[in-house]
Design a protein around this motif. Structure first.
Motif, PDB file in Angstrom:
ATOM      1  N   GLU A   1      -4.668  -9.555  -8.546  1.00  0.00           N
ATOM      2  CA  GLU A   1      -6.026  -9.146  -8.183  1.00  0.00           C
ATOM      3  C   GLU A   1      -6.096  -8.692  -6.725  1.00  0.00           C
ATOM      4  O   GLU A   1      -6.796  -7.738  -6.393  1.00  0.00           O
ATOM      5  CB  GLU A   1      -7.014 -10.292  -8.435  1.00  0.00           C
ATOM      6  CG  GLU A   1      -7.219 -10.626  -9.906  1.00  0.00           C
ATOM      7  CD  GLU A   1      -7.694  -9.440 -10.720  1.00  0.00           C
ATOM      8  OE1 GLU A   1      -8.588  -8.709 -10.237  1.00  0.00           O
ATOM      9  OE2 GLU A   1      -7.157  -9.222 -11.819  1.00  0.00           O
ATOM     10  N   ILE A   2      -5.370  -9.387  -5.858  1.00  0.00           N
ATOM     11  CA  ILE A   2      -5.316  -9.000  -4.443  1.00  0.00           C
ATOM     12  C   ILE A   2      -4.718  -7.594  -4.316  1.00  0.00           C
ATOM     13  O   ILE A   2      -5.251  -6.736  -3.595  1.00  0.00           O
ATOM     14  CB  ILE A   2      -4.474 -10.016  -3.626  1.00  0.00           C
ATOM     15  CG1 ILE A   2      -5.211 -11.352  -3.533  1.00  0.00           C
ATOM     16  CG2 ILE A   2      -4.172  -9.471  -2.227  1.00  0.00           C
ATOM     17  CD1 ILE A   2      -4.378 -12.474  -2.928  1.00  0.00           C
ATOM     18  N   PHE A   3      -3.623  -7.346  -5.043  1.00  0.00           N
ATOM     19  CA  PHE A   3      -2.958  -6.034  -4.995  1.00  0.00           C
ATOM     20  C   PHE A   3      -3.886  -4.941  -5.524  1.00  0.00           C
ATOM     21  O   PHE A   3      -3.959  -3.847  -4.947  1.00  0.00           O
ATOM     22  CB  PHE A   3      -1.671  -6.081  -5.817  1.00  0.00           C
ATOM     23  CG  PHE A   3      -0.916  -4.788  -5.828  1.00  0.00           C
ATOM     24  CD1 PHE A   3      -0.133  -4.417  -4.736  1.00  0.00           C
ATOM     25  CD2 PHE A   3      -1.004  -3.927  -6.912  1.00  0.00           C
ATOM     26  CE1 PHE A   3       0.555  -3.206  -4.735  1.00  0.00           C
ATOM     27  CE2 PHE A   3      -0.324  -2.713  -6.918  1.00  0.00           C
ATOM     28  CZ  PHE A   3       0.457  -2.363  -5.819  1.00  0.00           C
ATOM     29  N   LYS A   4      -4.616  -5.249  -6.596  1.00  0.00           N
ATOM     30  CA  LYS A   4      -5.524  -4.259  -7.194  1.00  0.00           C
ATOM     31  C   LYS A   4      -6.620  -3.867  -6.196  1.00  0.00           C
ATOM     32  O   LYS A   4      -6.913  -2.677  -6.013  1.00  0.00           O
ATOM     33  CB  LYS A   4      -6.143  -4.848  -8.471  1.00  0.00           C
ATOM     34  CG  LYS A   4      -7.078  -3.911  -9.201  1.00  0.00           C
ATOM     35  CD  LYS A   4      -7.461  -4.462 -10.571  1.00  0.00           C
ATOM     36  CE  LYS A   4      -8.375  -5.639 -10.467  1.00  0.00           C
ATOM     37  NZ  LYS A   4      -8.815  -6.135 -11.793  1.00  0.00           N
ATOM     38  N   ILE A   5      -7.193  -4.856  -5.534  1.00  0.00           N
ATOM     39  CA  ILE A   5      -8.273  -4.594  -4.573  1.00  0.00           C
ATOM     40  C   ILE A   5      -7.741  -3.854  -3.348  1.00  0.00           C
ATOM     41  O   ILE A   5      -8.357  -2.900  -2.863  1.00  0.00           O
ATOM     42  CB  ILE A   5      -8.954  -5.917  -4.166  1.00  0.00           C
ATOM     43  CG1 ILE A   5      -9.778  -6.441  -5.347  1.00  0.00           C
ATOM     44  CG2 ILE A   5      -9.836  -5.734  -2.942  1.00  0.00           C
ATOM     45  CD1 ILE A   5     -10.274  -7.851  -5.178  1.00  0.00           C
TER      46      ILE A   5
END
Length: 334
Positions: free
Chosen positions: A184-188
Motif C-alpha cells: 500500500e505504501i508503494f502504491k501511494i
C-alpha cells in the motif's frame, strides 16, 4: 544475526509473517551464496520424520563455516504429533543440547505455539525464542514512516496516522501483514511521485477500504437526512464497479456495529471496553457512537430488518438490488 552472530537453536513464531520471512532471509544471508544448495535446508515440519531431521542437522556444511536448517510449522510445537512418537520427541529434545557448532537450527511457526510443550521450554533454555507479533503504536508508526521516506515522498505525521487508520492492519481480526502494508505504501508513493506530498485525499482515493469508507459516509448522510448526498455516493460506487449486494452487506454491518455500540454504551461501557469486546479499533467505535446519535434503537433495528428482507427479495427476483438501496436511503432520510 546481522553481525553474523548466531545461536545454535531458534524458535521463530507469530502472526506477522513479514517479520518471520525477514528473519529467515537474515539467517540465509550469513551463508556463501554459491553453496546455498548444500548448506540451506528448508524442511516441512508437518511431514518430516526424526531420522530425516537428524540427518539434516548432523550433516556438515560444504565449503562454508555453517549450514542453516529451517523447519517450518513443526508439528510438535503446535500440539500435534503425526510423525513423532513420545520416544522420538524425547530423543530430539535431548539432541538439542548437542547441535553441531556448524549448524543453525531454526523452527519457524506461522502462528501460535504450545508453550506448555517440553520442546518449547528446551529451546527457550538452550537457544532463542522470538515471537513476531503485529507491530503496534510507535513501532508501527516508525516502520510506515521509514517506508514512505525510502520512496522519496513527503508525508506529514498526521497523514501517516490517517494512513494507518485507513488500512485496518491493527484490527483484531485483520489478516493484513506488513507485506500488505508495504504494498500500500508503494502504491501511494507511485501515485504521488517522488518529492511530492502524500495527502489524506490520495490515501482515501487509493485505500483498499475505499468501499468501506464510502459506505461509512453514506450512513453518515442517511443519519443527517441528506438523501441527495447519500444517493450520489451510492451511484459513484456503482460507476466504480462495486457490487450492490456487497454495498448492502457493508451497510448492514455498519448499522449492526452502531446498534451494538449503542447497547453497550447504555450499559455504561467505555469506548476501550467496547472496542476490545467487538474486536474493533477504538476510533471505529467512537465513530459508530457519533453516528448512533442520529438513530434510535428502534430505527436501527428497523433498518437492519429492512436490509434482511431486501436481500431475500433480491435473491428471489422480487426487487432490483440497486432499487433496494435507493429505497433504503429515501425511506430513512425522511
Amino acid at each position: 544475526m546481522k553481525e553474523n552472530n548466531f545461536e545454535r537453536v531458534y524458535l521463530l513464531y507469530g502472526k506477522e509473517y513479514y517479520l518471520l520471512e525477514n528473519l529467515i532471509s537474515t539467517l540465509k544471508s550469513g551463508l556463501n551464496e554459491s553453496m546455498l544448495d548444500f548448506n540451506f535446508d528448508i524442511i516441512d515440519g508437518k511431514e518430516v520424520q526424526l531420522d530425516q531431521l537428524l540427518s539434516s542437522i548432523e550433516t556438515f556444511p560444504f565449503m562454508d563455516d555453517r549450514k542453516v536448517v529451517i523447519v517450518k510449522d513443526f508439528e510438535i510445537l503446535t500440539g500435534n504429533k503425526k510423525n513423532f512418537s513420545d520416544t522420538d520427541e524425547k530423543y530430539l529434545i535431548e539432541k538439542l543440547d548437542n547441535i553441531p557448532e556448524s549448524t543453525v537450527l531454526a523452527f519457524v511457526v506461522y502462528g501460535d505455539v504450545d508453550k506448555r510443550k517440553s520442546i518449547y521450554k528446551k529451546i527457550n533454555k538452550v537457544g532463542k525464542v522470538c515471537e513476531c507479533k503485529k507491530l503496534e503504536g510507535m513501532d508501527l508508526f516508525s516502520w510506515v514512516k521509514r517506508g514512505f521516506l525510502k520512496l522519496n515522498v513527503e508525508i506529514e505525521n498526521a497523514t501517516i496516522a490517517y494512513f494507518i487508520e485507513q488500512l485496518g492492519y491493527k484490527e483484531k481480526n485483520s489478516e493484513m501483514t506488513l507485506s500488505d502494508v508495504k504494498n500500500e505504501i508503494f502504491k501511494i508513493a507511485s501515485y504521488t511521485g517522488e518529492n511530492n506530498l502524500v495527502t489524506n485525499d490520495i490515501i482515501e482515493r487509493l485505500s483498499p477500504r475505499k468501499i468501506e469508507n464510502n459506505v461509512f459516509k453514506m450512513v453518515d448522510n442517511i443519519g443527517m437526512k441528506r438523501a441527495d448526498i447519500a444517493l450520489k455516493i451510492f451511484k459513484d460506487m456503482i460507476l466504480d464497479g462495486e457490487s450492490p449486494l456487497k454495498i448492502m452487506a457493508l451497510i448492514a454491518r455498519q448499522f449492526r456495529i452502531i446498534l451494538k455500540v449503542k447497547d453497550m454504551q447504555n450499559e455504561n461501557m467505555k469506548f476501550k471496553e467496547i472496542a476490545s469486546s467487538l474486536g474493533l479499533q477504538e476510533f471505529v467505535v467512537k465513530n459508530a457512537s457519533r453516528q448512533g446519535a442520529n438513530f434510535s434503537e428502534d430505527i436501527l433495528t428497523e433498518i437492519i430488518n429492512y436490509i434482511l428482507e431486501s436481500e431475500f427479495k433480491i435473491k428471489n427476483g422480487l426487487i432490483g438490488d440497486e432499487i433496494a438501496i435507493e429505497v433504503l436511503i429515501s425511506k430513512y432520510c425522511k
